[in-house]
Design an enzyme around this catalytic site. Structure first.
Site, PDB file in Angstrom:
ATOM      1  N   HIS A   1       0.834  -1.194   0.000  1.00 16.85           N
ATOM      2  CA  HIS A   1       0.000   0.000   0.000  1.00 16.85           C
ATOM      3  C   HIS A   1       0.870   1.246   0.000  1.00 16.85           C
ATOM      4  O   HIS A   1       0.706   2.097  -0.847  1.00 16.85           O
ATOM      5  CB  HIS A   1      -0.936  -0.033   1.197  1.00 16.85           C
ATOM      6  CG  HIS A   1      -1.966   1.032   1.187  1.00 16.85           C
ATOM      7  ND1 HIS A   1      -3.060   1.000   0.371  1.00 16.85           N
ATOM      8  CD2 HIS A   1      -2.042   2.165   1.893  1.00 16.85           C
ATOM      9  CE1 HIS A   1      -3.779   2.088   0.584  1.00 16.85           C
ATOM     10  NE2 HIS A   1      -3.195   2.806   1.514  1.00 16.85           N
ATOM     11  N   GLU A  55      -1.094   9.662  -0.038  1.00 15.23           N
ATOM     12  CA  GLU A  55      -0.037   8.931   0.665  1.00 15.23           C
ATOM     13  C   GLU A  55       1.008   9.889   1.227  1.00 15.23           C
ATOM     14  O   GLU A  55       1.466   9.720   2.354  1.00 15.23           O
ATOM     15  CB  GLU A  55       0.617   7.898  -0.259  1.00 15.23           C
ATOM     16  CG  GLU A  55      -0.334   6.802  -0.689  1.00 15.23           C
ATOM     17  CD  GLU A  55      -0.998   6.072   0.463  1.00 15.23           C
ATOM     18  OE1 GLU A  55      -0.326   5.757   1.461  1.00 15.23           O
ATOM     19  OE2 GLU A  55      -2.221   5.837   0.386  1.00 15.23           O
ATOM     20  N   HIS A  59       0.987  10.037   5.179  1.00 18.69           N
ATOM     21  CA  HIS A  59       2.083   9.241   5.729  1.00 18.69           C
ATOM     22  C   HIS A  59       3.468   9.844   5.487  1.00 18.69           C
ATOM     23  O   HIS A  59       4.302   9.858   6.374  1.00 18.69           O
ATOM     24  CB  HIS A  59       2.036   7.822   5.156  1.00 18.69           C
ATOM     25  CG  HIS A  59       0.733   7.152   5.389  1.00 18.69           C
ATOM     26  ND1 HIS A  59       0.280   6.815   6.647  1.00 18.69           N
ATOM     27  CD2 HIS A  59      -0.250   6.778   4.533  1.00 18.69           C
ATOM     28  CE1 HIS A  59      -0.902   6.251   6.558  1.00 18.69           C
ATOM     29  NE2 HIS A  59      -1.259   6.224   5.291  1.00 18.69           N
TER      30      HIS A  59
END
Length: 166
Positions: A1, A55, A59
């Site tokens: 992922h 993303e 993150h």
């Protein structure tokens, strides 16, 4: 992922720098690799920019003390190549063919080739089959080397799981 920074207790930070905006121009040189190896799987499918933006903002911004935006995406691609999980599983006779495989065999194949115990997460399909969904590998703070996970995620997997075709 993706590449997620985690705490040693298994929790993870997110959206660490709301001022750090994704800039496609910073990763232009790796866009072909991202499109091939880190595509969006959303329907309808897009070019990946929305996914990579998510993303990075959720993150990647939590990795900024170690790596910038370009380094973050390059690190994720390098880790994918370094582990080559699909090849590891294929070499062990575990293929995405809708077949059932022992969870222990999947974990052992990955551990034998990488030297580290993976976390395995499963989902359940409409036929109630436990399916391989995600493989977790932990890495050091530089994003370059695998390490043993301090805590493995709880994967809700049966002892025998299906490896779905894709």
């Amino acid at each position: 992922h993706c590449l997620w920074p985690n705490y040693k207790n298994g929790a993870y930070p997110s959206n660490c720098d709301r001022d750090s905006v994704f800039h496609e121009s910073q990763i232009e040189d790796v866009l072909p690799q991202l499109q091939k190896f880190w595509p969006t799987l959303a329907c309808p499918s897009g070019d990946g920019v929305k996914f990579w933006t998510h993303e990075w903002e959720k993150h990647g911004t939590c990795s900024e003390s170690e790596m910038d935006q370009h380094d973050y995406f390059v690190a994720a691609l390098k880790l994918k190549d370094k582990a080559n999980l699909l090849q590891i599983l294929k070499s062990a006779g575990i293929r995405p063919d809708d077949g059932l495989y022992e969870l222990d065999s999947i974990v052992e194949a990955i551990k034998e080739r990488t030297g580290f115990t993976p976390g395995i997460e499963c989902n359940v399909d409409s036929s109630r089959n436990s399916q391989l969904y995600q493989v977790f590998m932990c890495v050091d703070t530089s994003g370059s080397d695998f390490i043993e996970c301090p805590i493995l995620p709880k994967g809700r997997c049966a002892s025998s799981i299906q490896f779905p075709k894709f």
